[in-house]
Motif scaffolding. Structure first.
Motif, PDB file in Angstrom:
ATOM      1  N   PRO A 566       0.175  -2.664  14.336  1.00 24.29           N
ATOM      2  CA  PRO A 566       0.113  -1.593  13.331  1.00 24.29           C
ATOM      3  C   PRO A 566       1.120  -1.800  12.201  1.00 24.29           C
ATOM      4  O   PRO A 566       2.217  -2.313  12.402  1.00 24.29           O
ATOM      5  N   ALA A 567       0.708  -1.373  10.997  1.00 25.53           N
ATOM      6  CA  ALA A 567       1.579  -1.463   9.826  1.00 25.53           C
ATOM      7  C   ALA A 567       2.631  -0.366   9.876  1.00 25.53           C
ATOM      8  O   ALA A 567       2.403   0.726  10.390  1.00 25.53           O
ATOM      9  N   GLY A 568       3.805  -0.697   9.362  1.00 24.48           N
ATOM     10  CA  GLY A 568       4.877   0.277   9.273  1.00 24.48           C
ATOM     11  C   GLY A 568       5.825   0.272  10.446  1.00 24.48           C
ATOM     12  O   GLY A 568       6.663   1.174  10.559  1.00 24.48           O
ATOM     13  N   ALA A 569       5.726  -0.721  11.337  1.00 23.49           N
ATOM     14  CA  ALA A 569       6.577  -0.742  12.528  1.00 23.49           C
ATOM     15  C   ALA A 569       6.799  -2.170  12.989  1.00 23.49           C
ATOM     16  O   ALA A 569       6.088  -3.091  12.599  1.00 23.49           O
ATOM     17  N   GLY A 601      10.389  -9.745   1.082  1.00 22.84           N
ATOM     18  CA  GLY A 601      10.929  -9.948   2.419  1.00 22.84           C
ATOM     19  C   GLY A 601      12.226  -9.235   2.690  1.00 22.84           C
ATOM     20  O   GLY A 601      12.990  -9.662   3.573  1.00 22.84           O
ATOM     21  N   ASP A 602      12.498  -8.136   1.994  1.00 19.44           N
ATOM     22  CA  ASP A 602      13.753  -7.415   2.216  1.00 19.44           C
ATOM     23  C   ASP A 602      13.567  -6.190   3.114  1.00 19.44           C
ATOM     24  O   ASP A 602      14.422  -5.311   3.177  1.00 19.44           O
ATOM     25  N   LEU A 603      12.409  -6.104   3.788  1.00 24.95           N
ATOM     26  CA  LEU A 603      12.091  -5.048   4.752  1.00 24.95           C
ATOM     27  C   LEU A 603      11.943  -3.672   4.107  1.00 24.95           C
ATOM     28  O   LEU A 603      12.062  -2.645   4.776  1.00 24.95           O
ATOM     29  N   ILE A 604      11.632  -3.661   2.808  1.00 25.73           N
ATOM     30  CA  ILE A 604      11.288  -2.411   2.131  1.00 25.73           C
ATOM     31  C   ILE A 604      10.288  -2.743   1.028  1.00 25.73           C
ATOM     32  O   ILE A 604      10.413  -3.775   0.359  1.00 25.73           O
ATOM     33  N   THR A 605       9.273  -1.896   0.896  1.00 28.28           N
ATOM     34  CA  THR A 605       8.269  -2.118  -0.149  1.00 28.28           C
ATOM     35  C   THR A 605       8.627  -1.272  -1.366  1.00 28.28           C
ATOM     36  O   THR A 605       8.720  -0.043  -1.273  1.00 28.28           O
ATOM     37  N   ASN A 606       8.827  -1.943  -2.517  1.00 26.74           N
ATOM     38  CA  ASN A 606       9.171  -1.243  -3.757  1.00 26.74           C
ATOM     39  C   ASN A 606       8.843  -2.151  -4.934  1.00 26.74           C
ATOM     40  O   ASN A 606       8.176  -3.183  -4.766  1.00 26.74           O
ATOM     41  N   THR A 607       9.315  -1.791  -6.093  1.00 26.80           N
ATOM     42  CA  THR A 607       8.966  -2.558  -7.292  1.00 26.80           C
ATOM     43  C   THR A 607       9.519  -3.978  -7.292  1.00 26.80           C
ATOM     44  O   THR A 607       9.038  -4.828  -8.042  1.00 26.80           O
ATOM     45  N   GLN A 608      10.532  -4.238  -6.469  1.00 32.37           N
ATOM     46  CA  GLN A 608      11.027  -5.610  -6.369  1.00 32.37           C
ATOM     47  C   GLN A 608       9.927  -6.555  -5.881  1.00 32.37           C
ATOM     48  O   GLN A 608       9.950  -7.750  -6.175  1.00 32.37           O
ATOM     49  N   ASP A 609       8.985  -6.016  -5.166  1.00 37.07           N
ATOM     50  CA  ASP A 609       7.899  -6.852  -4.659  1.00 37.07           C
ATOM     51  C   ASP A 609       6.927  -7.246  -5.763  1.00 37.07           C
ATOM     52  O   ASP A 609       6.311  -8.314  -5.706  1.00 37.07           O
ATOM     53  N   GLN A 653      -1.586  -1.556  -5.860  1.00 39.52           N
ATOM     54  CA  GLN A 653      -2.366  -0.607  -5.068  1.00 39.52           C
ATOM     55  C   GLN A 653      -1.642  -0.225  -3.785  1.00 39.52           C
ATOM     56  O   GLN A 653      -1.662   0.941  -3.365  1.00 39.52           O
ATOM     57  N   LEU A 654      -0.995  -1.215  -3.147  1.00 41.85           N
ATOM     58  CA  LEU A 654      -0.275  -0.929  -1.908  1.00 41.85           C
ATOM     59  C   LEU A 654       0.907   0.002  -2.177  1.00 41.85           C
ATOM     60  O   LEU A 654       1.224   0.880  -1.364  1.00 41.85           O
ATOM     61  N   LEU A 655       1.564  -0.182  -3.324  1.00 45.88           N
ATOM     62  CA  LEU A 655       2.694   0.688  -3.656  1.00 45.88           C
ATOM     63  C   LEU A 655       2.230   2.129  -3.889  1.00 45.88           C
ATOM     64  O   LEU A 655       2.850   3.089  -3.426  1.00 45.88           O
ATOM     65  N   ASN A 656       1.117   2.267  -4.610  1.00 49.41           N
ATOM     66  CA  ASN A 656       0.686   3.596  -5.035  1.00 49.41           C
ATOM     67  C   ASN A 656      -0.252   4.270  -4.043  1.00 49.41           C
ATOM     68  O   ASN A 656      -0.389   5.502  -4.057  1.00 49.41           O
ATOM     69  N   GLY A 657      -0.900   3.473  -3.203  1.00 45.58           N
ATOM     70  CA  GLY A 657      -1.916   4.039  -2.328  1.00 45.58           C
ATOM     71  C   GLY A 657      -3.237   4.139  -3.050  1.00 45.58           C
ATOM     72  O   GLY A 657      -3.301   4.589  -4.195  1.00 45.58           O
ATOM     73  N   VAL A 658      -4.327   3.690  -2.444  1.00 46.58           N
ATOM     74  CA  VAL A 658      -5.634   3.743  -3.054  1.00 46.58           C
ATOM     75  C   VAL A 658      -6.672   3.888  -1.952  1.00 46.58           C
ATOM     76  O   VAL A 658      -6.540   3.293  -0.878  1.00 46.58           O
ATOM     77  N   SER A 659      -7.674   4.692  -2.234  1.00 44.34           N
ATOM     78  CA  SER A 659      -8.747   4.918  -1.265  1.00 44.34           C
ATOM     79  C   SER A 659      -8.150   5.361   0.062  1.00 44.34           C
ATOM     80  O   SER A 659      -7.429   6.350   0.130  1.00 44.34           O
ATOM     81  N   THR A 660      -8.417   4.594   1.119  1.00 46.73           N
ATOM     82  CA  THR A 660      -7.896   4.978   2.439  1.00 46.73           C
ATOM     83  C   THR A 660      -6.508   4.420   2.697  1.00 46.73           C
ATOM     84  O   THR A 660      -5.967   4.602   3.792  1.00 46.73           O
ATOM     85  N   GLN A 661      -5.933   3.714   1.722  1.00 44.98           N
ATOM     86  CA  GLN A 661      -4.657   3.064   1.945  1.00 44.98           C
ATOM     87  C   GLN A 661      -3.493   4.054   1.832  1.00 44.98           C
ATOM     88  O   GLN A 661      -3.514   4.982   1.021  1.00 44.98           O
ATOM     89  N   ASN A 662      -2.478   3.788   2.651  1.00 49.02           N
ATOM     90  CA  ASN A 662      -1.251   4.568   2.538  1.00 49.02           C
ATOM     91  C   ASN A 662      -0.459   4.106   1.318  1.00 49.02           C
ATOM     92  O   ASN A 662      -0.467   2.921   0.975  1.00 49.02           O
ATOM     93  N   PRO A 663       0.289   5.002   0.652  1.00 45.31           N
ATOM     94  CA  PRO A 663       1.239   4.547  -0.376  1.00 45.31           C
ATOM     95  C   PRO A 663       2.476   3.984   0.321  1.00 45.31           C
ATOM     96  O   PRO A 663       3.164   4.676   1.077  1.00 45.31           O
ATOM     97  N   TRP A 664       2.765   2.685   0.076  1.00 45.92           N
ATOM     98  CA  TRP A 664       3.864   2.026   0.784  1.00 45.92           C
ATOM     99  C   TRP A 664       5.158   1.997  -0.017  1.00 45.92           C
ATOM    100  O   TRP A 664       6.172   1.504   0.496  1.00 45.92           O
ATOM    101  N   ASN A 665       5.154   2.495  -1.224  1.00 48.26           N
ATOM    102  CA  ASN A 665       6.371   2.464  -2.040  1.00 48.26           C
ATOM    103  C   ASN A 665       7.498   3.221  -1.328  1.00 48.26           C
ATOM    104  O   ASN A 665       7.368   4.387  -0.973  1.00 48.26           O
ATOM    105  N   GLY A 666       8.610   2.529  -1.124  1.00 47.70           N
ATOM    106  CA  GLY A 666       9.773   3.125  -0.501  1.00 47.70           C
ATOM    107  C   GLY A 666       9.778   3.103   1.010  1.00 47.70           C
ATOM    108  O   GLY A 666      10.757   3.547   1.632  1.00 47.70           O
TER     109      GLY A 666
END
Length: 673
Positions: A566-569, A601-609, A653-666
């Motif tokens: 699972p994503a997020g863990a 690869g810094d274990l956080i999703t944000n604009t650096q990605d 899209q991953l940062l903001n969330g789209v459709s069924t996707q979770n917003p991963w920013n932060g």
């Protein structure tokens, strides 16, 4: 338990003349064997050899080996059958070696005393004939002595007695009056025995190759026996069906071989049942290997012969070029050949091309050859070839065993040197592998690498692949040697398709540094050997379950999950294993993370990605390497097989969330467990 174990992948015999020394095999670093003869094979304590020539540690006799876990303790044991070299009547004792603390110890007197009856055994099959889960033994005898009893000159079936109520192994027993193989009407001159399920009833049947039809071998009273086919009733009792079940046609004879040297059972026509291949060193010109096609009920029609160069002595089958079709390597009195399966005729017969090995692979494959084995010696996923050099019929001298590396292009094998060219200066006959009758291929020190026991006409040598685990009681716990993906890997690519299908890591390969078993059941690894936990209890996160466990190469196991991690863990896979001495694993966990969009690869999703994705795409575009596996693993965020600007859009899209996707920013992963 697998009821069929190949017969001659060797065993043991005398202590060699070489002292321990590293042999830098294959100059390009393909493989290395170290001579461990002095410490890896031992005589039975308190058991005298009388005469001294019977000492299996120093004998010069012809040897053939059998390998299997006879006492069901998880490691490979060995057996050697011996005879006076070549086509002679000299009978010799056979010996059983059990694997004890990474040493092969002669235990014949204790567990298999009837093996000490001198006999003219040339081959042995290791096979569970009665389906009780314990491996039995079937011998192939040749050139009997006039006046010998039938119990000596006929094949024997040694039944494995299993364990007593305390779990202690009871050894082997041969009982002549059982007539598990009925006496043949003529004396057998067998050179080989092969076991496999020929009539598709779930039990192993037998095929013997006989040499007495050749004019150079004296016929027994009543004429030559010739090749024989025997079917099993399921309880380990065999019936000779040669005359009713083999249909010869014209010159394509299977029953009447000239000098039968080897029979193999393999499905060469892809119809799901085992066919018979038999080589015949003295057939009429042109020399041939005979192919008998199985109709599925053990009725064999001999419809084709494979033309060879001079005189075939042995062959082994395997998929050398990895096209899904069985090929084979043939040792010859002239130049060895590789036969590659190319297809099937309209009549369902397999078709082959063949090429002479000499000049393409090595110059050591000309002249008389002996036993050959196709095995993946270096655990790279491709078959290698080990070729013994000693003719079973005529004296040679000066040849040497060869080992060839399997490669991914024609001719599919290459010499690259030889592990045994550089012998120790202490060898009285460098390079220590000359005039080799047979070789055992097994893991002696339980480091998940294949080792060799080599039987020559000057003794026996034992070679181990490093890193070598010392002999003696095992007090060191096993450990995870590696995993794929590696421990600490964080998957940062897309987690779902637009349709909502989960994506990500669903197969994990875990390799151990030594042979292991399930610590609870003492059996093979299975789904219950592994447990899975998550580093967080986010809503909706469910740990995947292990669906299947498949043994791989070099001590690795492929673990199939029912869903991607699972994503997020962090997902932690913990293994519950121990080595064969009962030492529990010291560090038995692999941590895998999944954080979509974490390109930096810094274990956080944000604009650096976003910046990391742009930089990576610019770099790989400038280098023209956006399609390399490394670039795709880093930048193919949408998992479509191409690294381009669409992946930059996917990160957004991953940062903001789209459709069924979770917003991963932060979103961040905690520290690795």
């Amino acid at each position: 338990m697998n009821r069929f174990t190949h017969s001659s992948v060797g065993i043991i015999s005398g202590i060699g003349v070489c002292v321990a020394s590293a042999i830098p095999a294959l100059g390009q670093g393909w493989i290395t064997f170290e001579n461990e003869t002095a410490t890896r094979i031992a005589a039975e304590p308190g058991f005298p050899y009388n005469p001294a020539s019977d000492n299996p540690l120093t004998d010069t006799d012809e040897k053939d080996y059998g390998v299997g876990d006879f006492d069901n303790d998880g490691d490979a044991d060995l057996i050697v059958v011996r005879k006076q070299p070549r086509t002679t009547q000299g009978k010799r004792k056979a010996y059983l070696f059990l694997h004890e603390d990474r040493v092969l110890v002669n235990r014949t007197g204790q567990y298999a005393p009837q093996l000490l009856d001198p006999a003219n055994n040339r081959d042995i099959a290791v096979v569970d004939v009665d389906g009780d889960g314990w491996l039995d033994l079937v011998t192939a005898v040749t050139f009997p002595v006039d006046g010998d009893s039938a119990s000596i000159k006929m094949p024997r079936v040694y039944m494995n007695l299993g364990a007593d109520a305390n779990g202690d192994w009871l050894g082997f027993l041969y009982t002549y009056v059982d007539q598990r193989i009925p006496d043949f009407p003529q004396d057998p001159f067998f050179n080989s025995v092969a076991a496999g399920d020929l009539d598709d009833d779930g039990d192993p049947d037998l095929f013997f190759a006989d040499s007495a039809a050749d004019s150079s071998v004296p016929d027994p009273p009543g004429g030559p026996l010739k090749n024989r086919l025997l079917l099993n009733d399921g309880d380990g009792f065999f019936t000779d069906v040669t005359q009713t079940n083999i249909i010869d046609s014209g010159a394509s004879l299977l029953v009447g071989s000239g000098f039968g040297t080897r029979g193999r059972l393999a499905d060469l026509d892809d119809d799901g049942d085992a066919d018979i291949l038999a080589c015949d060193a003295c057939s009429a010109s042109p020399r041939t290997i005979r192919f008998a096609q199985n109709d599925g009920s053990a009725i064999f029609t001999v419809t084709s012969n494979l033309t060879i160069g001079h005189a075939a002595y042995d062959f082994d089958t395997g998929d050398l070029n990895q096209d899904g079709l069985l090929d084979f390597y043939e040792t010859d009195a002239g130049s060895d050949r590789v036969f590659l399966r190319v297809g099937t005729t309209g009549g369902g017969l397999p078709t082959f091309t063949n090429a002479i090995v000499a000049g393409q692979v090595s110059s050591t494959t000309t002249g008389f050859g002996g036993n050959v084995y196709l095995r993946d010696l270096d655990s790279d996923g491709r078959l290698d070839a080990l070729v013994c050099d000693e003719d079973i019929d005529l004296p040679q001298g000066g040849n040497r065993m060869s080992v060839f590396h399997g490669i991914a292009s024609s001719p599919w094998l290459t010499g690259l040197g030889d592990p045994f060219v550089l012998g120790s200066s202490a060898c009285t006959e460098p390079p220590c592998t000359r005039d080799t009758f047979d070789a055992a291929i097994l893991d002696i020190d339980l480091n998940n690498k294949l080792d060799l026991v080599v039987g020559t006409d000057t003794g026996t040598k034992v070679f181990l692949q490093p890193p070598i685990i010392p002999p003696g009681p095992d007090v060191t716990p096993p450990a995870v040697a590696s995993s794929d993906p590696a421990d600490g890997t964080v998957d940062h690519l897309q987690d779902q398709t637009p349709a909502g299908e989960p994506q990500g890591i669903s197969h994990v390969t875990i390799a151990f540094n030594e042979v292991v078993r399930d610590a609870t059941t003492d059996g093979p690894l299975s789904p219950v050997t592994f447990s899975i936990a998550l580093s967080t209890n986010l809503v909706g996160l469910t740990p995947p379950a292990v669906m299947d466990v498949t043994p791989g190469l070099g001590g690795a196991y492929v673990i199939d999950l029912d869903l991607p991690i699972p994503a997020g863990a962090w997902t932690t896979i913990t293994v519950n294993v121990e080595d064969l001495a009962g030492n529990a694993i010291a560090a038995g966990a692999v941590d895998l993370g999944f954080l979509p969009g974490d390109v930096s690869g810094d274990l956080i999703t944000n604009t650096q990605d976003l910046l990391a994705t742009v930089a990576g795409l610019n770099t790989c575009a400038a280098a023209g390497a956006c399609s390399t596996p490394a670039a795709l693993a880093e930048l193919d965020v949408n998992r479509n097989g191409v690294a381009n600007t669409q992946d930059l859009l996917r990160v957004i899209q991953l940062l903001n969330g789209v459709s069924t996707q979770n917003p991963w920013n932060g979103v961040a992963l905690p520290p690795q467990p």
